[in-house]
Design an enzyme around this catalytic site. Structure first.
Site, PDB file in Angstrom:
ATOM      1  N   ASP A 124     -37.984  -2.207  64.336  1.00 54.92           N
ATOM      2  CA  ASP A 124     -38.943  -3.079  63.647  1.00 54.92           C
ATOM      3  C   ASP A 124     -40.385  -2.989  64.160  1.00 54.92           C
ATOM      4  O   ASP A 124     -40.621  -3.127  65.366  1.00 54.92           O
ATOM      5  CB  ASP A 124     -38.555  -4.551  63.818  1.00 54.92           C
ATOM      6  CG  ASP A 124     -37.115  -4.835  63.500  1.00 54.92           C
ATOM      7  OD1 ASP A 124     -36.432  -3.955  62.975  1.00 54.92           O
ATOM      8  OD2 ASP A 124     -36.671  -5.960  63.792  1.00 54.92           O
ATOM      9  N   GLU A 126     -33.365 -11.504  58.299  1.00 55.24           N
ATOM     10  CA  GLU A 126     -34.131 -11.112  59.478  1.00 55.24           C
ATOM     11  C   GLU A 126     -35.600 -10.920  59.105  1.00 55.24           C
ATOM     12  O   GLU A 126     -35.959 -10.797  57.940  1.00 55.24           O
ATOM     13  CB  GLU A 126     -33.597  -9.790  60.047  1.00 55.24           C
ATOM     14  CG  GLU A 126     -32.145  -9.823  60.457  1.00 55.24           C
ATOM     15  CD  GLU A 126     -31.682  -8.506  61.071  1.00 55.24           C
ATOM     16  OE1 GLU A 126     -31.129  -8.564  62.178  1.00 55.24           O
ATOM     17  OE2 GLU A 126     -31.878  -7.446  60.453  1.00 55.24           O
TER      18      GLU A 126
END
Length: 535
Positions: free
Chosen positions: A60, A243
């Protein structure tokens, strides 16, 4: 962040403490066998214009902000192995969002406590009291993930902590006096805080992913947080854990009207399998987020609305502190998918980011949508432009202009005119017989990408098992395509970014030709191919 429930405990035991310190993950991890040397891997697979770490694992992007002429990009990073491991915050900076300089690691894990995704804000008014001197402090809010508790099967494994910087984000200090700033309320997946300043209501807003929903908190000082509300239970896609949210107010293009946008990733459950990122449009009263009524109807019809329909754009969020004089909402994602990210055929490093994009909010009639377009800064790297003649005919037509550029670093623009109820297939190919196809099926009303013959794909049965599709909602009379190619990736922006598809691939030699085929008459106009070069 990866949904940790999808990883076996045996995986963690290989990277947990041993005799008071970490076992180097690279010493115990099984790495994917590859048939290319490190130097050949660099030449074949290292992108030209997409950020990758020099070595190790990346997932990420997080903590992005702009300050003092530089765009800061932080990212989930394990420098000692090419699979997911003890999470650090890697760090890179850029003056133009295209050419990145990798810097030393910003935030390290503590023993068995990993530093998961989060965000960073420029605290201009020093509301946190953490600033010294005349430089505004940068405050990072991140998830601290306790691997010891995870191993013990406890629920409260994640909490939200802060760190701060007084030199524009180049060095960091963890806030020891008051962490966690948000305690775990008894939720197993409770992570990835995105903080932004809410100018309308004069407060800091945090949105957190809380298993199957988003939760909102507010603060005046970035240290004391008050729960406000949650959103998303039984709304949108729920094929996996939610998420990496983002939340911001944005103007409708060409108007003074504003709406609030919630970007919400989930894994699995994406548009075409594995990881994916959806979005919601609505209003925020300072406490609760509510869907725009017309967007709510769209959700009912489509089940979910995606920021990118490709398999390889996940966990994307936007930059904080972009100057008002710029005014753009800038976004970047992780260009991979948890279905196969740890197995792709690169050994020295794994993963890259998407090209940075500007997100815009448009309104057609009463319906709102996000569009994504590549940042304009990429045009600074155009070294050669070739304009093609109009192409008209049936069957399989070569696009000869494509052979005049390096298709491992190019931008291709064109329009399809008078599209009939048929399939129009574009093919990138090389002398080894490998090919990547994309195009439009106007009979069934969708865009597609097929990478089943694009090169190495035996590292995962999920990588090329299905054709990626993006629904168009109806027949198209014409369509404008912008294609960005960079060695191992294709990013397709259709009709000024109203639909986007991002996919990676691994040919054994570069693609050198481009053609188009259809049973109907093909009319291809306004062809422009731009060669990119960093030098």
């Amino acid at each position: 962040m990866k949904s940790k429930k999808h990883l076996p405990l045996a995986f963690y035991s290989a990277i947990l403490l041993s005799a008071g310190g970490f076992i180097p993950y690279s010493a115990v991890a099984q790495t994917t066998a590859v048939s290319v040397s490190a130097s050949a891997e660099e030449q074949m697979y290292r992108p030209n214009f997409h950020f990758t770490p020099k070595k190790g694992w990346m997932n990420d992007p997080n903590g992005m902000f702009y300050a003092d002429g530089k765009y800061h990009l932080f990212y989930q990073h394990f420098p000692d192995g090419n699979k997911w491991g003890p999470m650090h915050w890697g760090h890179a900076v850029s003056k133009d969002l295209i050419q990145w300089e990798e810097l030393p690691i910003a935030i390290y894990p503590d023993k068995d406590k990993y530093i998961f995704s989060g965000s960073a804000v420029v605290d201009i008014n020093n509301t946190s009291g953490l600033g010294i001197g005349n430089t505004a402090p940068i405050v990072a809010v991140y998830t601290l993930h306790d691997m010891k508790k995870e191993k013990e099967n406890k629920i409260d494994v994640e909490q939200q902590d802060i760190a701060f910087s007084n030199d524009n984000g180049f060095t960091w200090q963890k806030f020891e006096e008051g962490n966690p700033v948000v305690k775990n309320p008894g939720i197993r997946d409770f992570r990835d805080p995105k903080v932004t300043w809410d100018e309308t209501h004069k407060q800091w807003i945090m949105v957190l992913a809380a298993q199957d929903r988003s939760q909102f908190y507010k603060s005046k000082d970035l240290k004391s947080w008050q729960y406000l509300s949650d959103f998303g239970k039984n709304i949108g896609a729920h094929g996996g854990v939610w998420e990496c949210p983002d939340f911001f107010e944005i103007k409708v293009q060409g108007t003074n009207e504003t709406k609030w946008v919630l970007i919400q990733s989930l894994n699995p459950g994406g548009a075409n399998g594995g990881s994916g990122t959806q979005y919601f449009i609505g209003d925020f009263d300072g406490t609760a987020f509510t869907l725009d009524p017309n967007f709510a109807k769209r959700i009912e019809q489509e089940k979910a609305v995606w920021i990118d329909y490709g398999k390889d754009n996940y966990a994307g969020v936007t930059w904080n502190n972009i100057p008002n004089s710029d005014g753009r909402r800038l976004f970047i994602g992780w260009m991979s998918n948890w279905d196969y990210a740890q197995d792709v055929p690169t050994n020295v490093w794994r993963s890259s980011t998407t090209i940075a994009r500007e997100i815009q909010l448009i309104k057609k009639g009463n319906e709102f949508s996000l569009v994504s377009i590549p940042v304009k800064e990429i045009n600074q790297y155009i070294s050669k432009t070739i304009k093609g003649k109009s192409l008209k005919g049936k069957g399989n037509l070569s696009i000869p202009e494509a052979a005049k550029v390096d298709l491992t670093k190019a931008i291709i623009d064109f329009k399809l005119k008078n599209i009939k109820q048929d399939t129009y297939t574009f093919m990138l190919s090389n002398d080894k017989g490998e090919s990547l196809t994309f195009g439009i099926n106007n009979a069934a009303h969708y865009l597609f990408v097929d990478r089943s013959k694009s090169g190495k794909n035996d590292f995962s049965e999920k990588f090329a098992a299905t054709i990626t599709k993006a629904s168009l909602g109806g027949s198209q009379k014409e369509g404008a395509f912008k294609i960005i190619l960079d060695k191992t990736s294709i990013e397709i922006f259709y009709n000024n970014g109203e639909k986007v598809i991002t996919e990676i691939f691994f040919p054994q030699q570069p693609f050198t030709s481009l053609s188009v085929s259809s049973k109907q008459t093909i009319e291809l106009n306004n062809l422009v191919i731009n060669q990119l070069n960093k030098n």
